[in-house]
Design a protein around this motif. Structure first.
Motif, short mmCIF file in Angstrom:
data_model
loop_
_atom_site.label_atom_id
_atom_site.label_comp_id
_atom_site.label_asym_id
_atom_site.label_seq_id
_atom_site.Cartn_x
_atom_site.Cartn_y
_atom_site.Cartn_z
N ARG A 275 39.13 38.39 33.23
CA ARG A 275 38.59 37.08 33.63
C ARG A 275 38.19 37.10 35.10
O ARG A 275 37.13 36.58 35.48
CB ARG A 275 39.63 35.99 33.37
CG ARG A 275 39.15 34.60 33.78
CD ARG A 275 40.14 33.53 33.38
NE ARG A 275 39.68 32.22 33.81
CZ ARG A 275 38.76 31.48 33.21
NH1 ARG A 275 38.18 31.94 32.13
NH2 ARG A 275 38.41 30.30 33.66
N LEU A 276 39.02 37.69 35.94
CA LEU A 276 38.70 37.78 37.36
C LEU A 276 37.45 38.62 37.57
O LEU A 276 36.60 38.29 38.42
CB LEU A 276 39.88 38.38 38.12
CG LEU A 276 39.74 38.47 39.65
CD1 LEU A 276 39.49 37.09 40.24
CD2 LEU A 276 40.98 39.10 40.25
N SER A 277 37.30 39.68 36.80
CA SER A 277 36.11 40.52 36.90
C SER A 277 34.85 39.73 36.56
O SER A 277 33.81 39.88 37.21
CB SER A 277 36.24 41.73 35.96
OG SER A 277 35.08 42.52 35.97
N ARG A 278 34.94 38.86 35.55
CA ARG A 278 33.78 38.04 35.19
C ARG A 278 33.39 37.10 36.33
O ARG A 278 32.21 36.88 36.60
CB ARG A 278 34.08 37.24 33.91
CG ARG A 278 34.28 38.09 32.68
CD ARG A 278 34.22 37.28 31.40
NE ARG A 278 35.30 36.34 31.26
CZ ARG A 278 36.47 36.60 30.69
NH1 ARG A 278 36.72 37.83 30.23
NH2 ARG A 278 37.41 35.67 30.56
N VAL A 279 34.40 36.57 37.01
CA VAL A 279 34.13 35.70 38.17
C VAL A 279 33.43 36.49 39.27
O VAL A 279 32.47 36.01 39.90
CB VAL A 279 35.45 35.08 38.70
CG1 VAL A 279 35.22 34.36 40.02
CG2 VAL A 279 36.04 34.13 37.66
N ARG A 280 33.89 37.73 39.52
CA ARG A 280 33.29 38.56 40.56
C ARG A 280 31.85 38.95 40.21
O ARG A 280 31.00 39.09 41.09
CB ARG A 280 34.12 39.83 40.79
CG ARG A 280 35.60 39.62 41.05
CD ARG A 280 35.89 38.63 42.15
NE ARG A 280 35.49 39.12 43.47
CZ ARG A 280 35.53 38.41 44.57
NH1 ARG A 280 35.93 37.16 44.53
NH2 ARG A 280 35.16 38.93 45.72
#
Length: 314
Positions: A203-208
């Motif tokens: 999920r954090l990767s998608r935000v980045r």
């Protein structure tokens, strides 16, 4: 992002406590005293050893991507684009590495901005025949450098790396015998931490990725060029055989678009090739669930729509 970081910090503590609790329980069962400090010491040594071994064994991304560095004389136009975009984003100019693979790959590798390698495949260079599109892709990758995403994702992936390393080493134990009272609960803790941690880091990767899209548009000033580039690369990925995508899967989470097939490849069985693999319906649903949980990139159509809306609002 703050919530994800807090959750991953909690998960790291949970891994430490889980491993300690298993070891404490076993030591207490066998009446080993003092159980508390001994369990704490073994926990620390175990996880430090696993972490060291995991990071020591990681190959360079260029090697995984089957890429080789090229100098400015070999790729003058590409270096000119990368140097210009780096100046616009206020990051050091990267070293460029080229992969001969046909799968469309584009990624920036390097823990520090001063040591970044921009890795592009021939599939990407062939697909992006427009200089503005190539510039937009380079801007997206160098935006990751500006945002220090490599450092951020390396730090936040700590519980996932530790849990994966611990789990893989426990799985390698054959015929554990009486040690199963340690191996089985530790494997359960590692699996739980890995699953939850992987979902949170995805999920954090998608935000980045969305942040890199925005920074790229701000840097080069063309949402339409990046949207067009994503469309072409996505078409190229769809046209790439599943076998080639599997070869490129090692860099999928770092590339500008995911390099995994959307659906499992169905290979019919039997002498006549007319028999469906066992439990195919279950395998396909589990694969879709895995993709949904651990997807490292937003859906490409969603990214293109956001870029189109940005272009209209400009």
């Amino acid at each position: 992002m703050a919530a994800a970081l807090a959750a991953l910090a909690t998960l790291t503590v949970g891994l430490l406590v889980g491993v300690w609790a298993v070891l404490y329980g076993v030591l207490s069962f066998f009446e080993v005293r003092p159980a508390t400090p001994i369990a704490a010491g073994i926990t620390a040594m175990t996880l430090l050893t696993v972490g060291y071994l995991e990071y020591r064994q990681v190959e360079t991304i260029e090697r995984i991507a089957d890429a080789r560095p090229v100098d400015r004389e070999a790729e003058p136009a590409l270096y000119e684009i990368a140097t210009r975009v780096a100046a616009q984003l206020d990051v050091p100019a990267p070293t460029i590495a080229i992969s001969d693979r046909e799968a469309p790959e584009a990624l920036a590798v390097g823990f520090r901005p001063e040591s970044v390698h921009l890795v592009l495949s021939r599939g990407t260079l062939d697909a992006l025949d427009d200089a503005a599109e190539l510039e937009a892709v380079v801007a997206h990758e160098l935006a990751h450098v500006k945002n220090r995403d490599a450092m951020v994702m390396t730090v936040v992936s700590l519980p996932v790396v530790l849990a994966d390393g611990l789990g893989s080493r426990l799985a390698a134990v054959e015929n554990p015998g009486w040690t199963a009272i340690v191996v089985v609960p530790l494997a359960a803790v590692a699996t739980l931490v890995w699953t939850v941690g992987k979902a949170i880091t995805a999920r954090l990767s998608r935000v980045r990725e969305r942040a890199a899209d925005r920074a790229a548009v701000e840097g080069v000033g063309s949402a339409a060029a990046l949207a067009s580039a994503l469309r072409k690369l996505d078409d190229g990925i769809e046209a790439t055989p599943n076998r080639d995508l599997r070869d490129a899967s090692g860099v999928s989470s770092l590339s500008i678009l995911p390099l995994e097939p959307e659906e499992l490849e169905k290979v019919m069985l039997g002498p006549e090739g007319d028999r469906e693999p066992s439990y195919w319906w279950l395998r396909t649903r589990l694969y879709r669930l895995e993709r949904w949980l651990f997807r490292t990139h937003p859906p490409t159509e969603d990214r293109i729509d956001r870029l189109a809306a940005s272009e209209r609002g400009a």
